[in-house]
Design a protein around this motif. Structure first.
Motif, short mmCIF file in Angstrom:
data_model
loop_
_atom_site.label_atom_id
_atom_site.label_comp_id
_atom_site.label_asym_id
_atom_site.label_seq_id
_atom_site.Cartn_x
_atom_site.Cartn_y
_atom_site.Cartn_z
N PHE A 169 0.83 -1.20 0.00
CA PHE A 169 0.00 0.00 0.00
C PHE A 169 0.86 1.25 0.00
CE2 PHE A 169 -1.44 3.19 3.18
CZ PHE A 169 -2.22 3.94 2.32
N GLN A 170 1.91 1.26 0.82
CA GLN A 170 2.77 2.43 0.88
C GLN A 170 3.46 2.68 -0.46
OE1 GLN A 170 5.36 1.52 4.16
NE2 GLN A 170 3.87 2.10 5.72
N GLN A 213 3.74 5.91 -5.34
CA GLN A 213 3.81 5.94 -6.79
C GLN A 213 2.70 6.79 -7.39
OE1 GLN A 213 1.71 4.10 -9.23
NE2 GLN A 213 2.86 5.19 -10.78
N VAL A 214 1.48 6.63 -6.89
CA VAL A 214 0.36 7.40 -7.42
C VAL A 214 0.52 8.87 -7.10
CG1 VAL A 214 -2.12 7.79 -7.17
CG2 VAL A 214 -1.25 5.47 -7.39
N ASP A 227 -6.25 3.23 -4.64
CA ASP A 227 -5.14 3.84 -5.37
C ASP A 227 -5.15 3.42 -6.84
OD1 ASP A 227 -3.84 5.53 -3.56
OD2 ASP A 227 -2.86 3.85 -2.57
N PHE A 228 -5.50 2.17 -7.11
CA PHE A 228 -5.62 1.73 -8.51
C PHE A 228 -6.66 2.57 -9.24
CE2 PHE A 228 -3.80 -2.61 -7.47
CZ PHE A 228 -2.71 -2.45 -8.30
N CYS A 229 -7.80 2.76 -8.63
CA CYS A 229 -8.86 3.55 -9.25
C CYS A 229 -8.43 5.00 -9.43
CB CYS A 229 -10.13 3.46 -8.39
SG CYS A 229 -11.60 4.12 -9.18
N THR A 230 -7.69 5.52 -8.45
CA THR A 230 -7.17 6.88 -8.56
C THR A 230 -6.23 7.01 -9.74
OG1 THR A 230 -7.36 7.17 -6.16
CG2 THR A 230 -5.92 8.69 -7.34
N ALA A 231 -5.41 6.00 -9.97
CA ALA A 231 -4.50 6.03 -11.12
C ALA A 231 -5.28 6.10 -12.43
CB ALA A 231 -3.60 4.79 -11.10
N LEU A 268 9.00 6.39 -10.86
CA LEU A 268 8.41 5.27 -11.60
C LEU A 268 9.29 4.04 -11.53
CD1 LEU A 268 7.02 7.03 -14.81
CD2 LEU A 268 5.68 6.01 -12.99
N TRP A 269 10.58 4.22 -11.73
CA TRP A 269 11.51 3.09 -11.70
C TRP A 269 11.52 2.43 -10.32
CZ3 TRP A 269 15.69 1.22 -14.96
CH2 TRP A 269 15.60 1.65 -16.28
N ILE A 270 11.35 3.21 -9.28
CA ILE A 270 11.44 2.66 -7.92
C ILE A 270 10.14 1.97 -7.51
CG2 ILE A 270 11.74 3.24 -5.48
CD1 ILE A 270 13.53 5.56 -6.38
N PHE A 271 9.01 2.59 -7.76
CA PHE A 271 7.77 2.16 -7.14
C PHE A 271 6.79 1.44 -8.07
CE2 PHE A 271 9.11 5.73 -4.38
CZ PHE A 271 9.19 5.04 -3.18
#
Length: 522
Positions: free
Chosen positions: A127-128, A133-134, A193-197, A294-297
């Motif tokens: 989750f974190q 990421q978002v 968070d998926f929906c927010t993306a 992006l590369w990290i998360f």
């Protein structure tokens, strides 16, 4: 009454002084506007010029930087935020409760609960990562417009703050509802968070062309439709889409593109297209930081809903391999398509997004590393080609102004990821997957479905998602096009220019950008 008359008198005197500014300019000051030292004092209560009893007083220094509708626009946003937040508070008070970590049975068995993991630390860590990421990656990615960069990032935070609350409620009724209550925890936050993306992807398609009020309404409607599409695909049809190639990337991209088509206005788009696409040093700085995040998360984003640690490791590794291959492809193709010897940082950012999007469905299905490299390399070639050749066609023939290029970095890679997932489903056997077959395709492992049936369902989910996105985008665009929700072309253009405007080197500081602070994305 005497105080009121005194204020009106003072404003009248100041207006007269302002009208005399032309006589105070010298010959060398042609083209510059003299601003009295008391202008800043009266810049904040500028709404006096359009409110009784001062409606008859003309304040020349407010035009054109402070149109009469400015205060109404700001209050409209403030009022909508207030109403939506009060609504969320009331709904949370009635329905939402924290989920006890010791009660995994809170999720009803008839719903798709494969994303629930028994290890609370596992879900908390994911989750974190997904939330960072978002918030950071998407917040920085929408800041690529040099003139409106900080404002775009601020509006993305506004969208995130509202969408997470609304998604927790809407998704809670589908996935975490039991005995009249919504039980929320780390899994529900990951789903939100998926929906927010998906909403942020859609916002990228209309970036610079709608105001914050329209953005909030877009999020309000899209969350509902996105959740419904996800519920039908994942819970009712049993589609495997752990990294959300379909439900986030494809749905968000084409939902936003259809909204952009409905909102298309030739005169306004023609006048503002060049200014919006202006690139500068500030753009590259945002792109560098956003790409690093992006590369990290993003691998955590792709693997957040995988069912087991083994599957998670495959999804993470495949995501990284796809990412590096798509980046190399950009360095190969960009010098061929453009005159620059090396790609700009924005193009590397786009390659990163495309490489991750294609792994959304196939990330936990690929059983060989070279397959992820091939998929990433191909999508790294297709995305630049889309920007070079297909984006102009979208605008000129289909009347779609795709500001962020979501079609090339989310839409096409999402479709390719869905097709790749369908192909890999046909190849799924107990010999190649072993014990993981039950984790990736539980219905196939149980014998209630054949591999061919599962592949047809995976393939059928693509046109269904496109249909949901198109219909939802058309309805949302029609609502956002209502006259009371948008400003006139001239007024909206003036609002655009004063959003946290950063003065360029060698240019005179313009007070209006800091004084007005209009919360407008466009």
């Amino acid at each position: 009454m005497e105080a009121c008359q005194g204020i009106q008198c003072r404003v009248s005197v100041l207006a007269a002084l302002s009208r005399s500014r032309h006589s105070l300019r010298g010959a060398g000051d042609e083209g510059r506007t003299w601003q009295p030292h008391w202008q800043e004092e009266f810049a904040v209560p500028a709404w006096l010029s359009s409110c009784t009893p001062f409606a008859v007083v003309h304040l020349p220094w407010l035009s054109p930087n402070m149109p009469e509708h400015t205060a109404a626009s700001r209050l409209r946003l403030s009022g909508l935020c207030f109403l939506l937040q009060i609504l969320n508070i009331l709904l949370f008070a009635v329905f939402v409760r924290y989920s006890p970590e010791s009660s995994p049975g809170l999720c009803p068995p008839q719903l798709n609960c494969s994303h629930r993991n028994q290890d609370p630390a596992f879900q908390q860590r994911h989750f974190q990562d997904v939330h960072i990421q978002v918030l950071l990656s998407f917040g920085l990615l929408v800041a690529f417009l040099s003139r409106y960069g900080p404002g775009s990032a601020a509006i993305s935070i506004l969208i995130i703050a509202f969408t997470i609350q609304w998604a927790l409620l809407i998704q809670g009724f589908f996935y975490f509802f039991l005995n009249g209550k919504i039980y929320m925890g780390a899994p529900s936050m990951v789903s939100a968070d998926f929906c927010t993306a998906a909403v942020l992807i859609s916002a990228g398609a209309v970036l610079g062309r709608v105001n914050p009020v329209q953005m909030l309404l877009l999020a309000l409607l899209e969350v509902t439709l996105c959740t419904l599409n996800e519920y039908i695909l994942l819970s009712l049809m049993g589609v495997s889409d752990s990294g959300r190639s379909l439900t986030v990337h494809t749905f968000g991209a084409y939902f936003g593109l259809v909204v952009s088509r409905v909102l298309y206005q030739p005169c306004r788009d023609k006048r503002k297209r060049e200014e919006r696409q202006d690139m500068g040093h500030q753009t590259d700085v945002f792109a560098v930081v956003g790409t690093i995040y992006l590369w990290i998360f993003w691998p955590s984003f792709t693997s957040a809903t995988t069912a087991h640690d083994n599957a998670e490791n495959w999804a993470v590794l495949n995501s990284y391999l796809s990412l590096v291959a798509s980046t190399i492809a950009t360095f190969i193709l960009s010098p061929v398509l453009y005159e620059e010897s090396t790609p700009r940082m924005v193009q590397i950012q786009d390659a990163t997004l495309a490489g991750m999007a294609v792994m959304g469905m196939a990330g936990e299905m690929l059983v060989t590393p070279f397959g992820a490299l091939i998929a990433g390399f191909l999508v790294g070639l297709i995305s630049p080609l889309g920007f070079r050749f297909f984006t102009p066609v979208l605008h000129s023939r289909w009347k779609i102004q795709d500001t962020w290029g979501v079609h090339n970095i989310h839409g096409l890679p999402g479709i390719l990821g869905a097709l790749l997932g369908t192909l890999l489903t046909l190849l799924a056997t107990a010999d190649t997957y072993g014990d993981r077959l039950e984790l990736v395709f539980p219905l196939v492992a149980q014998g209630s479905r054949t591999v061919t049936d599962q592949a047809f369902i995976q393939l059928g989910a693509l046109p269904l998602t496109l249909l949901f996105a198109a219909l939802g985008g058309w309805v949302t665009g029609a609502i956002l096009k209502i006259k009371m929700l948008r400003c006139s072309a001239d007024a909206q253009y003036m609002e655009n220019t004063v959003l946290w405007e950063v003065a360029e080197e060698g240019c005179e500081h313009r007070a209006s950008g800091k004084e007005l602070g209009i919360s407008t994305l466009v």
